[in-house]
Design an enzyme around this catalytic site. Structure first.
Site, PDB file in Angstrom:
ATOM      1  CD  GLU A   1       4.210   0.603   6.846  1.00 16.95           C
ATOM      2  OE1 GLU A   1       5.069   0.876   7.709  1.00 16.95           O
ATOM      3  OE2 GLU A   1       3.855   1.431   5.975  1.00 16.95           O
TER       4      GLU A   1
ATOM      5  CG  ASP B   1      -0.209   0.060   2.536  1.00 20.24           C
ATOM      6  OD1 ASP B   1       0.817  -0.650   2.665  1.00 20.24           O
ATOM      7  OD2 ASP B   1      -0.637   0.791   3.451  1.00 20.24           O
TER       8      ASP B   1
END
Length: 387
Positions: free
Chosen positions: A150, A87
């Site tokens: 994350e 991400d």
């Protein structure tokens, strides 16, 4: 386009249909960058990666949400974990990727969202896994972890969730996390804790201050303790971790002619990875001198806002020593906290090893020298193919 809108145009970028995982890692990084994958929007990139990984023969692939684990099962007697998040933070008009010359350094550079944090590191790990999964040159079994979320709250982090629910998937002698580290090893990481300290007093008019009890003055005395504190430098496995205890946010005041009846502040302790969280809390309480969260001094309350254990570097372990040798022996301590700490909880030494300057993470001008991507890839392949 505003970053809080669904960027449907980003889905049209190249790479969203299929990926060739054995492409050179520079091209693979660009392809990953061009797949929009802001936190909570990783389905497209996860689908593409899962499809490509399932095409590799004799590889076990497990998916949980938008987190993917791929494992070789060749009984090579040793196992290395390669982990990277897929991400990014929201776009800042920095998609799609492009390759050009960095005007500041003169280096050939890959520009684009996630090029540093951390699609270049993930690309190097994916490339190594796909290239070596069935190669006779591979000397260690591999576990590849590509995880979601994350960049947002830890409760959404795909790696943390898997470590809790499926720890059996994480056996290994060493773990590598593709955090940007300028193509050098940053071993372990420091732990962190944050406390909210509140001083309570009695409000009064400042012209008659003796009728009140100044909460801000109470808190100031505690803050002076931190200001006078001499942080330790702790050597572990030949690396020096520098601790720090600092007040970072403070608030008080009712009016300019009023004695405040409340003052609060956050204090942050960054501690060396040889301390447990409980030890770090005890040390912080000792420095502040106002009791503990369970038993605060009169006139104070203390709340534990956040804690995270550090990660020991594990440079005394054979697998880690082999990694250091393959990367030229340049090792530095990681002062910030990263997800390598997840592996310490499992008893696995872990290091950060990725391309790019971490200071460029999340910036509009995020960019990574292509030379660093090549360096990380070459050194990783050397480590994994050397007995």
């Amino acid at each position: 386009m505003a970053t809080n809108e669904q960027p449907t145009d980003y889905h049209q970028f190249r790479g969203t249909g299929s990926l060739t995982l054995t492409d050179d890692p520079i091209s693979l990084t660009a392809a990953l960058v061009d797949i929009y994958s802001e936190s909570h929007n990783e389905q497209v990139i996860a689908d593409v990666l899962e499809t490509a990984l399932r095409e590799i023969p004799e590889v076990e692939v497990v998916r949980q949400g938008h987190t993917i684990i791929a494992r070789t099962q060749r009984d090579l007697g040793d196992r290395v974990i390669l982990a990277g998040h897929i991400d990014t933070v929201p776009p800042a008009n920095n998609l799609p990727s492009r390759i050009g010359v960095d005007e500041q350094t003169g280096q050939e550079t890959l520009f684009g969202l996630g090029s540093v944090d951390m699609k270049s590191g993930a690309a190097c790990y994916i490339h190594a896994f796909a290239t070596l999964a069935n190669s006779p040159d591979l000397k260690r079994d591999l576990t590849l972890v590509l995880y979601e979320c994350e960049e947002v709250s830890t409760k959404y982090n795909g790696l943390h969730r898997l470590v809790r629910t499926n720890p059996e998937l994480f056996d290994g002698s060493v773990a590598l996390l593709g955090e940007p580290s300028n193509a050098q090893i940053e071993a372990g990481c420091q732990g962190t804790l944050r406390l909210r300290v509140t001083a309570h007093g009695q409000r009064a008019h400042s012209a008659r201050s003796w009728l009140g009890d100044n909460a801000l003055h109470k808190l100031a005395r505690v803050m002076v303790r931190a200001a006078d504190y001499e942080a330790a430098a702790v050597e572990i496995d030949g690396l020096t971790y520098r601790e720090g205890l600092n007040f970072v946010v403070a608030e008080s005041g009712v009016a300019t002619n009023t004695i405040p009846d409340e003052a609060w502040a956050f204090v942050n302790f960054r501690f060396a990875p040889n301390r447990t969280v409980d030890e770090a809390l005890a040390h912080t309480y000792e420095v502040l001198g106002i009791g503990t969260s369970e038993d605060p001094a009169e006139g104070f309350t203390i709340e534990i806002d956040d804690t995270a254990i550090g990660a020991l570097p594990g440079l005394d372990q054979p697998a880690t020593q082999a990694l250091v040798q393959a990367t030229g022996g340049q090792v530095h301590p990681k002062f910030g906290w990263t997800d390598v700490a997840c592996f310490t909880e499992l008893g696995i030494p872990a290091v950060n090893f990725g391309a790019g300057d971490p200071g460029l993470s999340h910036t509009k001008d995020e960019r990574c020298p292509v030379e660093q991507i090549t360096t990380v890839s070459d050194q990783l392949l050397m480590f994994l193919t050397t007995a």
